[in-house]
Design an enzyme around this catalytic site. Structure first.
Site, PDB file in Angstrom:
ATOM      1  N   LYS A 173       0.827  -1.218   0.000  1.00 18.63           N
ATOM      2  CA  LYS A 173       0.000   0.000   0.000  1.00 18.63           C
ATOM      3  C   LYS A 173       0.860   1.266   0.000  1.00 18.63           C
ATOM      4  O   LYS A 173       0.618   2.193  -0.768  1.00 18.63           O
ATOM      5  CB  LYS A 173      -0.911   0.001   1.238  1.00 18.63           C
ATOM      6  N   ASN A 174       1.874   1.300   0.868  1.00 15.63           N
ATOM      7  CA  ASN A 174       2.639   2.540   1.029  1.00 15.63           C
ATOM      8  C   ASN A 174       3.618   2.801  -0.109  1.00 15.63           C
ATOM      9  O   ASN A 174       4.261   3.853  -0.149  1.00 15.63           O
ATOM     10  CB  ASN A 174       3.339   2.566   2.394  1.00 15.63           C
ATOM     11  N   ARG A 177      -3.986  10.031   4.005  1.00 15.68           N
ATOM     12  CA  ARG A 177      -2.692  10.663   4.269  1.00 15.68           C
ATOM     13  C   ARG A 177      -1.866  10.796   2.980  1.00 15.68           C
ATOM     14  O   ARG A 177      -1.183  11.780   2.740  1.00 15.68           O
ATOM     15  CB  ARG A 177      -1.924   9.809   5.289  1.00 15.68           C
ATOM     16  N   CYS A 201      -4.487   7.773   9.474  1.00 17.90           N
ATOM     17  CA  CYS A 201      -4.635   7.265  10.850  1.00 17.90           C
ATOM     18  C   CYS A 201      -4.219   8.336  11.852  1.00 17.90           C
ATOM     19  O   CYS A 201      -3.324   9.138  11.581  1.00 17.90           O
ATOM     20  CB  CYS A 201      -3.776   6.020  11.039  1.00 17.90           C
ATOM     21  N   ARG A 248       0.426  15.151  13.001  1.00 18.57           N
ATOM     22  CA  ARG A 248       1.130  14.649  11.810  1.00 18.57           C
ATOM     23  C   ARG A 248       1.550  15.860  10.972  1.00 18.57           C
ATOM     24  O   ARG A 248       0.940  16.186   9.960  1.00 18.57           O
ATOM     25  CB  ARG A 248       0.250  13.671  11.021  1.00 18.57           C
ATOM     26  N   PRO A 249       2.631  16.543  11.428  1.00 21.53           N
ATOM     27  CA  PRO A 249       3.046  17.786  10.763  1.00 21.53           C
ATOM     28  C   PRO A 249       3.608  17.532   9.362  1.00 21.53           C
ATOM     29  O   PRO A 249       4.019  16.412   9.051  1.00 21.53           O
ATOM     30  CB  PRO A 249       4.147  18.329  11.685  1.00 21.53           C
ATOM     31  N   ILE A 250       3.628  18.587   8.521  1.00 23.73           N
ATOM     32  CA  ILE A 250       4.261  18.465   7.208  1.00 23.73           C
ATOM     33  C   ILE A 250       5.357  19.527   7.024  1.00 23.73           C
ATOM     34  O   ILE A 250       5.680  19.911   5.906  1.00 23.73           O
ATOM     35  CB  ILE A 250       3.237  18.504   6.035  1.00 23.73           C
ATOM     36  N   ASP A 251       5.917  19.969   8.170  1.00 26.35           N
ATOM     37  CA  ASP A 251       6.934  21.029   8.083  1.00 26.35           C
ATOM     38  C   ASP A 251       8.124  20.629   7.200  1.00 26.35           C
ATOM     39  O   ASP A 251       8.692  21.474   6.501  1.00 26.35           O
ATOM     40  CB  ASP A 251       7.417  21.417   9.493  1.00 26.35           C
ATOM     41  N   GLN A 252       8.485  19.357   7.209  1.00 25.13           N
ATOM     42  CA  GLN A 252       9.654  18.941   6.412  1.00 25.13           C
ATOM     43  C   GLN A 252       9.331  18.904   4.919  1.00 25.13           C
ATOM     44  O   GLN A 252      10.192  19.146   4.080  1.00 25.13           O
ATOM     45  CB  GLN A 252      10.176  17.571   6.876  1.00 25.13           C
ATOM     46  N   ASP A 275       4.900   0.357  11.810  1.00 18.98           N
ATOM     47  CA  ASP A 275       3.640  -0.212  11.319  1.00 18.98           C
ATOM     48  C   ASP A 275       3.467  -1.684  11.705  1.00 18.98           C
ATOM     49  O   ASP A 275       2.446  -2.291  11.383  1.00 18.98           O
ATOM     50  CB  ASP A 275       3.534  -0.038   9.788  1.00 18.98           C
ATOM     51  N   ARG A 316      -8.568  -0.283   4.790  1.00 17.03           N
ATOM     52  CA  ARG A 316      -7.719   0.741   4.157  1.00 17.03           C
ATOM     53  C   ARG A 316      -6.419   0.142   3.656  1.00 17.03           C
ATOM     54  O   ARG A 316      -5.832   0.636   2.698  1.00 17.03           O
ATOM     55  CB  ARG A 316      -7.346   1.831   5.182  1.00 17.03           C
TER      56      ARG A 316
HETATM   57  N1  EPU Z   1       7.275  14.271  10.785  1.00 14.86           N
HETATM   58  C1  EPU Z   1       7.549  15.563  11.109  1.00 14.86           C
HETATM   59  N2  EPU Z   1       7.488  16.510  10.112  1.00 14.86           N
HETATM   60  C2  EPU Z   1       7.152  16.195   8.838  1.00 14.86           C
HETATM   61  C3  EPU Z   1       6.872  14.851   8.521  1.00 14.86           C
HETATM   62  C4  EPU Z   1       6.927  13.911   9.531  1.00 14.86           C
HETATM   63  O1  EPU Z   1       7.850  15.891  12.258  1.00 14.86           O
HETATM   64  O2  EPU Z   1       7.128  17.109   7.995  1.00 14.86           O
HETATM   65  C5  EPU Z   1       7.348  13.231  11.838  1.00 14.86           C
HETATM   66  C6  EPU Z   1       6.001  12.577  12.111  1.00 14.86           C
HETATM   67  O3  EPU Z   1       5.232  13.317  13.031  1.00 14.86           O
HETATM   68  C7  EPU Z   1       6.432  11.233  12.664  1.00 14.86           C
HETATM   69  C8  EPU Z   1       7.716  10.938  11.874  1.00 14.86           C
HETATM   70  O4  EPU Z   1       8.164  12.180  11.363  1.00 14.86           O
HETATM   71  O5  EPU Z   1       6.729  11.351  14.012  1.00 14.86           O
HETATM   72  C9  EPU Z   1       7.572   9.968  10.727  1.00 14.86           C
HETATM   73  O6  EPU Z   1       6.617  10.435   9.809  1.00 14.86           O
HETATM   74  P1  EPU Z   1       6.649  10.104   8.249  1.00 14.86           P
HETATM   75  O7  EPU Z   1       6.550  11.366   7.509  1.00 14.86           O
HETATM   76  O8  EPU Z   1       7.785   9.187   7.975  1.00 14.86           O
HETATM   77  O9  EPU Z   1       5.291   9.290   8.068  1.00 14.86           O
HETATM   78  P2  EPU Z   1       4.221   9.421   6.913  1.00 14.86           P
HETATM   79  O10 EPU Z   1       4.895   9.608   5.616  1.00 14.86           O
HETATM   80  O11 EPU Z   1       3.151  10.361   7.314  1.00 14.86           O
HETATM   81  C10 EPU Z   1       4.260   6.886   6.342  1.00 14.86           C
HETATM   82  C11 EPU Z   1       3.249   5.767   6.258  1.00 14.86           C
HETATM   83  C12 EPU Z   1       2.823   5.347   7.664  1.00 14.86           C
HETATM   84  C13 EPU Z   1       4.060   4.954   8.473  1.00 14.86           C
HETATM   85  C14 EPU Z   1       5.106   6.075   8.453  1.00 14.86           C
HETATM   86  C15 EPU Z   1       6.407   5.688   9.137  1.00 14.86           C
HETATM   87  C16 EPU Z   1       2.148   6.202   4.176  1.00 14.86           C
HETATM   88  C17 EPU Z   1       0.927   6.640   3.455  1.00 14.86           C
HETATM   89  N3  EPU Z   1       2.106   6.221   5.510  1.00 14.86           N
HETATM   90  O12 EPU Z   1       3.586   7.975   6.969  1.00 14.86           O
HETATM   91  O13 EPU Z   1       2.027   4.183   7.457  1.00 14.86           O
HETATM   92  O14 EPU Z   1       3.686   4.702   9.817  1.00 14.86           O
HETATM   93  O15 EPU Z   1       5.397   6.446   7.085  1.00 14.86           O
HETATM   94  O16 EPU Z   1       6.972   4.579   8.528  1.00 14.86           O
HETATM   95  O17 EPU Z   1       3.144   5.807   3.566  1.00 14.86           O
HETATM   96  C18 EPU Z   1       0.386   2.592   7.954  1.00 14.86           C
HETATM   97  O18 EPU Z   1       0.558   2.101   6.822  1.00 14.86           O
HETATM   98  O19 EPU Z   1      -0.261   2.011   8.863  1.00 14.86           O
HETATM   99  C19 EPU Z   1       0.960   3.908   8.247  1.00 14.86           C
HETATM  100  C20 EPU Z   1       0.509   4.674   9.197  1.00 14.86           C
END
Ligand code: EPU
Length: 420
Positions: free
Chosen positions: A22-23, A93, A117, A122-126, A307, A399
Site C-alpha cells: 500500500k505505502n 494521508r 490514521c 502529523r506535521p508536514i513542516d519537512q 507499522d 484501508r
Molecule cells: N514528521 C515531522 N514533520 C514532517 C513529517 C513527519 O515531524 O514534515 C514526523 C512525524 O510526526 C512522525 C515521523 O516524522 O513522528 C515519521 O513520519 P513520516 O513522515 O515518515 O510518516 P508518513 O509519511 O506520514 C508513512 C506511512 C505510515 C508509516 C510512516 C512511518 C504512508 C501513506 N504512511 O507515513 O504508514 O507509519 O510512514 O513509517 O506511507 C500505515 O501504513 O499504517 C501507516 C501509518
C-alpha cells in the site's frame, strides 16, 4: 455496520500470497501525475486507500482503466491541476503527495488537508521545507494548502531533512524530478517504498540515484514518459501474518516476499523462539511452543517498523514473561491498548513504552479498531482468544489489508466478515 467475527484457537496452516505494498502504491499512483502519459501499474493491492487515490485522480481528469484485480492503466494526459476534491483528500494521508506531484508538473498545487490514521500530530513542516528550498512558496489556508513555484519554476538544491520522514522524502522527490538542475536530499528516508518510487520514476525517464540510502540525488529532466511497473510486495502485510502465526500456532508460508525487507521482524521472531525459514521469495513461520518475551523498539527503516508495533504487541501479550515495546516514530500509537486490555491483556504504558506481561491466552470481547494496524492487532488477538471476538471499525482495516478475512480463512482461521 461491518463487523469481523473471529472464533479463536484454531492453528493456521498453508500459504498466503502477499499483495503489493500500500505505502508504495500510493506514491506511485500520485507520481503518475508527473508522467502526463499512460502508465500501467501492476500488483496494486485491493485496499480502500489505493482505490480512493485512484478515484481522486479520476475526479481530476485522469483516465483510470481497471485491467484486472490488481492492474490499472493510469493516463494523466488530461489531468486538471488544482481540482482535488477536499472531501476525498481529507480521508487519505497519501494525498499529501498531490502537493509534490502537482507542484512538480504544473508549478503549483492547491490541495485540501490530508487525513489518515490518528497517531497524534502529523506535521508536514519537512515537506514544506523541501518545497521552499526548491524555490516554491507555501501558504496554509483554512481548507487548502497552496504551494507555488517562482516565475522560473523549481530549481534543484540541497535539502536536509531534520527527520527521515517517508512522506517528506517522497514529496521532495516528486517536486524535484522535473526541476531544473540537481537536488540532493540528505537524511532521506530509506524505506523500501522510497526505492520503489525511485524505480518507477526512473523507468519513466527520471534520473534518481541513492534511493534506499540516506542521500538521494535527483537530476531534473524535462519530461517523463509512460512505463509498465510492478509494485513491490507489502512487508507489513507479510509481517502481520508472521506475527499471527507466532501468536496462534501452526505453520504458514508467506509467498512472494522480499526476505531482506523482513529482517527485523524475522530476527525478533527468532529471538522469541519462533521458527522462521527463509527461501528466495518465501518465508515460512512455524510455532508449536509458546514464544518467549522480547524487547522491541520501533525506528525508521532498517529499524523495526512502527507499522508492525500493534501487531507485535498482540503477539507479545501471549508470549511468556515480560516484554517491552518502545515507540520512537509516532507520538501516540497506543490506542490499541485499551481494546487489547478488554481481551485480558496485561499492558501498562509509561511515556512511549508499553510493558507487557504475558498471559496464557486472550479472552473474547467486542472491540473496535482505532486505526489500520490496531485493527490487525485485534484480529491477531481474536485468532488466539477463547470464544468469539467481534471487531468493529472494519473500514479502517480495509484501508490497508487486501482481503485479510479471505486470506486468514484460507489458512484455517474461523473468521468472517458480516454486515448488519
Ligand atoms: N514528521 C515531522 N514533520 C514532517 C513529517 C513527519 O515531524 O514534515 C514526523 C512525524 O510526526 C512522525 C515521523 O516524522 O513522528 C515519521 O513520519 P513520516 O513522515 O515518515 O510518516 P508518513 O509519511 O506520514 C508513512 C506511512 C505510515 C508509516 C510512516 C512511518 C504512508 C501513506 N504512511 O507515513 O504508514 O507509519 O510512514 O513509517 O506511507 C500505515 O501504513 O499504517 C501507516 C501509518
Amino acid at each position: 455496520m461491518k463487523k469481523i467475527l473471529v472464533r479463536g484457537g484454531k492453528p493456521l496452516y498453508g500459504n498466503i500470497n502477499i499483495s503489493g505494498m500500500k505505502n508504495a502504491a500510493l506514491p506511485i499512483v500520485f507520481a503518475s501525475i508527473l508522467v502526463g502519459e499512460r502508465c500501467i501499474v501492476e500488483n496494486l493491492p485491493a485496499v480502500s486507500d489505493v482505490e480512493l487515490s485512484l478515484n481522486i485522480l479520476e475526479s481530476m481528469g485522469a483516465t483510470v482503466e481497471r485491467l484486472g484485480n490488481n492492474t490499472v492503466a493510469i493516463d494523466t494526459t488530461n489531468f486538471i491541476n488544482g481540482t482535488s476534491p477536499v472531501e476525498m483528500v481529507s480521508k487519505l494521508r497519501g494525498s499529501t503527495y498531490l502537493l509534490g506531484a502537482e507542484l512538480g508538473r504544473f508549478g503549483e498545487a492547491r490541495v485540501g488537508s490530508s487525513g489518515g490514521c490518528d497517531f497524534g500530530s502529523r506535521p508536514i513542516d519537512q515537506h514544506i521545507k523541501g518545497f521552499c528550498a526548491l524555490g516554491a512558496k507555501f501558504e496554509s489556508g483554512d481548507t487548502y494548502n497552496y504551494v507555488k513555484a517562482g516565475p522560473g519554476g523549481l530549481y534543484g538544491t540541497s535539502v536536509y531533512l531534520d527527520i527521515a520522514s517517508v512522506g517528506a522524502t517522497i514529496n521532495v522527490m516528486l517536486a524535484a524530478t522535473l526541476a531544473k538542475g540537481k537536488t540532493t536530499i540528505d537524511n532521506a528516508a530509506r524505506e523500501p517504498h522510497i526505492v520503489d518510487l525511485a524505480n518507477f520514476l526512473n523507468m519513466c525517464g527520471a534520473r534518481i540515484t541513492g534511493a534506499g540510502t540516506s542521500v538521494i540525488k535527483i537530476t531534473g529532466v524535462e519530461k517523463l514518459h509512460g512505463c509498465d511497473y510492478t509494485i513491490l510486495p507489502d512487508m507489513i502485510e507479510a509481517g502481520t501474518y508472521m506475527a499471527a502465526v507466532a501468536a496462534v500456532g501452526g505453520r504458514v508460508s508467506m509467498r512472494g516476499v522480499i526476505p531482506k525487507h523482513m529482517e527485523t521482524v524475522t530476527a525478533k521472531l527468532l529471538e522469541m523462539g519462533v521458527d522462521v525459514e527463509i527461501y528466495e521469495d518465501i518465508i515460512t513461520v512455524s510455532r508449536f511452543v509458546r514464544p518467549g518475551p522480547a524487547n522491541v523498539k520501533t525506528y525508521f527503516y532498517p529499524g523495526f517498523p512502527t507499522d508492525m508495533h500493534p501487531q507485535f504487541s498482540a503477539l507479545l501479550c501471549v508470549a511468556s514473561g515480560v516484554s517491552t515495546v518502545t515507540e520512537s516514530v509516532w507520538e501516540n500509537r497506543f490506542k490499541y491498548v485499551d481494546e487489547l486490555s478488554k481481551m485480558g491483556a496485561n499492558i501498562s504504558i509509561e511515556g512511549n513504552r508499553a510493558t507487557i506481561t504475558g498471559i496464557e491466552r486472550f479472552k473474547s470481547a467486542a472491540v473496535e479498531a482505532s486505526d489500520l494496524r490496531a485493527g490487525a492487532a485485534l484480529i491477531i488477538a481474536g485468532l488466539n482468544a477463547e470464544g468469539e471476538t467481534s471487531i468493529t471499525g472494519v473500514e479502517r482495516i480495509e484501508r490497508g489489508y487486501d482481503d485479510i478475512v479471505g486470506k486468514l480463512r484460507a489458512i484455517g482461521a474461523d473468521i468472517e466478515l458480516v454486515e448488519e
